[in-house]
Scaffold this active site. Structure first.
Site, mmCIF file in Angstrom:
data_model
loop_
_atom_site.group_PDB
_atom_site.id
_atom_site.type_symbol
_atom_site.label_atom_id
_atom_site.label_comp_id
_atom_site.label_asym_id
_atom_site.label_seq_id
_atom_site.Cartn_x
_atom_site.Cartn_y
_atom_site.Cartn_z
ATOM 1 C CG ASP A 25 3.724 4.537 0.110
ATOM 2 O OD1 ASP A 25 3.196 3.505 -0.347
ATOM 3 O OD2 ASP A 25 3.516 4.971 1.255
ATOM 4 C CG ASP A 42 -1.078 1.533 -1.102
ATOM 5 O OD1 ASP A 42 -1.169 1.818 0.093
ATOM 6 O OD2 ASP A 42 -2.028 1.632 -1.910
ATOM 7 C CD GLU A 70 -1.510 -1.027 3.346
ATOM 8 O OE1 GLU A 70 -2.149 -0.395 4.186
ATOM 9 O OE2 GLU A 70 -1.606 -0.797 2.125
ATOM 10 C CG HIS A 115 -0.517 6.818 6.161
ATOM 11 N ND1 HIS A 115 0.333 5.732 6.232
ATOM 12 C CD2 HIS A 115 -1.310 6.597 5.096
ATOM 13 C CE1 HIS A 115 0.056 4.903 5.248
ATOM 14 N NE2 HIS A 115 -0.943 5.402 4.532
ATOM 15 C CG ASP A 116 -3.679 4.016 6.161
ATOM 16 O OD1 ASP A 116 -3.971 5.117 5.656
ATOM 17 O OD2 ASP A 116 -3.115 3.101 5.532
HETATM 18 C C1 GLC Z 1 -3.254 1.846 1.839
HETATM 19 C C2 GLC Z 1 -2.782 3.208 2.280
HETATM 20 C C3 GLC Z 1 -3.964 4.079 2.478
HETATM 21 C C4 GLC Z 1 -4.695 4.198 1.166
HETATM 22 C C5 GLC Z 1 -5.030 2.833 0.578
HETATM 23 C C6 GLC Z 1 -5.379 2.934 -0.865
HETATM 24 O O1 GLC Z 1 -3.996 1.195 2.805
HETATM 25 O O2 GLC Z 1 -1.973 3.100 3.410
HETATM 26 O O3 GLC Z 1 -3.629 5.334 2.995
HETATM 27 O O4 GLC Z 1 -5.872 4.922 1.326
HETATM 28 O O5 GLC Z 1 -3.955 1.949 0.639
HETATM 29 O O6 GLC Z 1 -4.255 3.248 -1.618
#
Ligand code: GLC
Ligand code: CA
Length: 594
Positions: free
Chosen positions: A113, A218, A275, A350-351
């Site tokens: 990540d 991310d 993402e 995980h979110d």
């Molecule tokens: C992304 C991650 C999440 C995190 C956020 C800030 O959305 O998947 O878990 O809290 O970024 O880094």
């Protein structure tokens, strides 16, 4: 929308558009909740190593680890204080080498990540940056002077942080505010300063040279911001803080920055998935994932997983309907196929809350059927498939009676704080927030992996950092691996099918059948290279927890042969006849070749 008739893709897919990473299935491991090898209640790298055969046997090709780097863990490792160190409870660099070797010796790949929109406030760069306005690192972060109105100090604009409150925090030491789109302990990096992308490139190279085969990036579409930092329009009148997404989601220099990273990734033929939050325009995402762009291989969009988010915030209530799901899936399938882009296919991570609980049914009599139904929906789409730990078992959300004390996630806890401090008396609001947490809190997917029916679900010999789901005695990996009818083996079959029939299931075109049907989600996948005679596939999914009668419309599939996969085993081998109606069982899924 009219029903779409079956159409054969006109041109065969050029071979140069076939890639190893398109045909892969990614298994996502959340390190702290996967497997604890040393009895401290926290999952670790040695724990992951002990489960590599399990992941391989499912049929996965790639393992993506959520951040394992040094971090004070304000946001579960998404606040990195050293990109070159491993968070000690997870293990050492040597453990990571051993993990990479174990993954590679099984023919799989390792994805890490990359969190470079922001760092931890404990990172040395930020410590330097905040120390004085003339420090060499000052410009590595985004600092702005306060705005004074009526003698009162205010942040430079009204942007809201994703974790509540203002996106700016005032720093007494130097009398300025710094920007953080997430927690105040996660200051945003200033990519306008060329030293920042250069430092990121070093990190990327370092890990590619040390066993990684690629990255999940991310909130990567936030790295370029409108440098005028204007106030955001008021979309939530009840709050002083507004989403500023239009000023930083896919900002002005995003593609230049992505190409900088993309060049390195290309050298290594590395895997990449970005993402991309707060962008629903497929054309905007195509600019990053188009086959000739050399930026990222694919991106996670949020249109599906945001369907049940309310208009003002994630934890406001919203009911979604099947028509929406069908049109969103159809939109992305068509768009990426027609434009030679690529999709990342997922419903969990995980979110996100667990998919059976949000998108199907986690009632005891329907949970397994639902997990298989959603596996069929995911596994029969074009794109790279992502499976999140426990999804292959059909794990549901946390139990209805989970008290607030059990929650660990900063997003949920901050939301609760904000809600209860601004509405101390309104218990009905509090009740509905708790209901929404049980649906959408990120902790739903962060409970420990359920390995067997022993103490703590076999996850740890010590008290886990977050409570285990109480259903582990019956819902666990050991039981499912033994049972050929389990969700686990259903997933494994799907992954095998994607390999055997990749021309259809991975690369083929997509056509919705009966777009207007509100109970049944049916679609056809057609291979592009017809000469090799791979099958067409018809997928029929009854999203209702009751029987629904369904008629196969004429001409949607060239020659319906037999049902090859279903969550109702007695259906397998039966033949669908055109215009003959069948009764689909509750949550039934079937795949028929033609
Ligand atoms: C992304 C991650 C999440 C995190 C956020 C800030 O959305 O998947 O878990 O809290 O970024 O880094
Ligand atoms: Ca441990």
């Amino acid at each position: 929308m009219p029903s779409l008739e079956y159409t054969q893709a006109e041109t065969p897919l050029p071979d140069n558009l076939k890639k190893w990473w398109k045909e892969s299935c990614v298994y996502q491991v959340y390190p702290s909740s996967f497997c604890d090898s040393n009895g401290d209640g926290i999952g670790d790298i040695q724990g992951i190593i002990s489960k590599l055969d399990y992941i391989k046997n499912l049929g996965s090709d790639i393992i993506w680890l959520n951040p394992i780097f040094s971090s004070p863990q304000v946001d579960m490792g998404y606040d990195i204080s050293d990109y070159y160190g491993i968070h000690p409870p997870y293990g050492t660099l040597q453990d990571l080498d051993e993990l990479a070797a174990g993954i590679h010796s099984r023919g799989m790949k390792l994805v890490l990540d990359l969190v470079v929109n922001h760092t931890s406030d404990q990172h040395r760069w930020f410590q330097e940056s905040r120390s004085s306005v003339i420090n060499a690192y000052r410009d590595w972060y985004i600092w702005r002077k306060p705005v004074f109105r009526d003698g009162e100090r205010h942040p430079p604009n009204n942007w809201r942080s994703y974790f509540g409150g203002s996106a700016w925090t005032y720093d007494e030491g130097t009398g300025e505010y710094y920007l953080h789109l997430f927690a105040s302990e996660q200051p945003d990096l200033n990519w306008e300063n060329p030293q920042v992308p250069a430092a990121v490139h070093d990190i990327v190279r370092y890990w590619l040279d040390h066993g990684a085969d690629g990255f999940r990036m991310d909130v990567i579409n936030f790295i370029s911001k409108d440098q005028t930092f204007p106030d955001a329009p008021i979309t939530n009148p009840g709050s002083p803080w507004q989403t500023g997404k239009q000023f930083y989601a896919c900002g002005p220099r995003l593609h230049e920055y992505l190409q900088g990273i993309g060049k390195i990734l290309k050298e290594y033929d590395a895997f990449s998935v970005g993402e991309m939050l707060d962008v629903d325009d497929a054309a905007e995402i195509l600019k990053a994932v188009g086959h000739d762009r050399e930026e990222v291989n694919m991106a996670f969009h949020f249109e599906i997983v945001n369907m049940d988010h309310g208009p003002t915030d994630k934890f406001a209530q919203r009911k979604w309907d099947l028509g929406e799901l069908k049109s969103i899936v159809s939109k992305w399938q068509h768009f990426m196929h027609d434009n030679h882009g690529w999709n990342a296919i997922y419903l969990e991570n995980h979110d996100q809350g667990r998919s059976v609980s949000r998108f199907a049914s986690d009632q005891p009599e329907h949970r397994e059927l639902s997990a298989k139904l959603l596996a069929t929906l995911l596994g029969c789409q074009s794109g790279t498939l992502f499976v999140y730990q426990g999804q292959e078992l059909g794990m549901p959300n946390v139990p209805q009676d989970w008290p607030l004390d059990n929650y660990r996630d900063i997003e949920t806890l901050n939301h609760w704080k904000e809600l209860t401090s601004s509405n101390p008396e309104k218990t009905s609001l509090h009740q509905s927030a708790l209901t929404e947490y049980r649906l959408k809190s990120r902790d739903n997917s962060r409970t420990p992996m359920q390995w067997d029916d022993s103490l703590n679900a076999g996850f740890s010999t010590a008290k886990p950092w977050i409570p285990v789901h109480k259903d582990y005695a019956t819902l666990n990996a050991a039981a499912q691996v033994k049972d050929p009818g389990s969700v686990y083996w259903y997933w494994s079959k799907i992954l095998e099918f994607r390999k055997l029939y990749s021309d259809t299931l991975v690369y083929g075109s997509f056509a919705l059948v009966e777009a207007e049907n509100r109970d049944v989600f049916a679609f056809v996948r057609s291979p592009s290279a017809r000469s090799q005679l791979p099958p067409q596939a018809l997928i029929v999914l009854n999203f209702r927890p009751y029987e629904v009668s369904w008629t196969l419309p004429p001409k949607v599939i060239s020659n319906p042969r037999h049902v090859v996969l279903s969550n109702y085993p007695e259906r397998i081998g039966s033949k669908l006849t055109e215009s003959g109606s069948i009764s689909l069982g509750p949550m039934e899924a079937l795949v028929c070749f033609g």
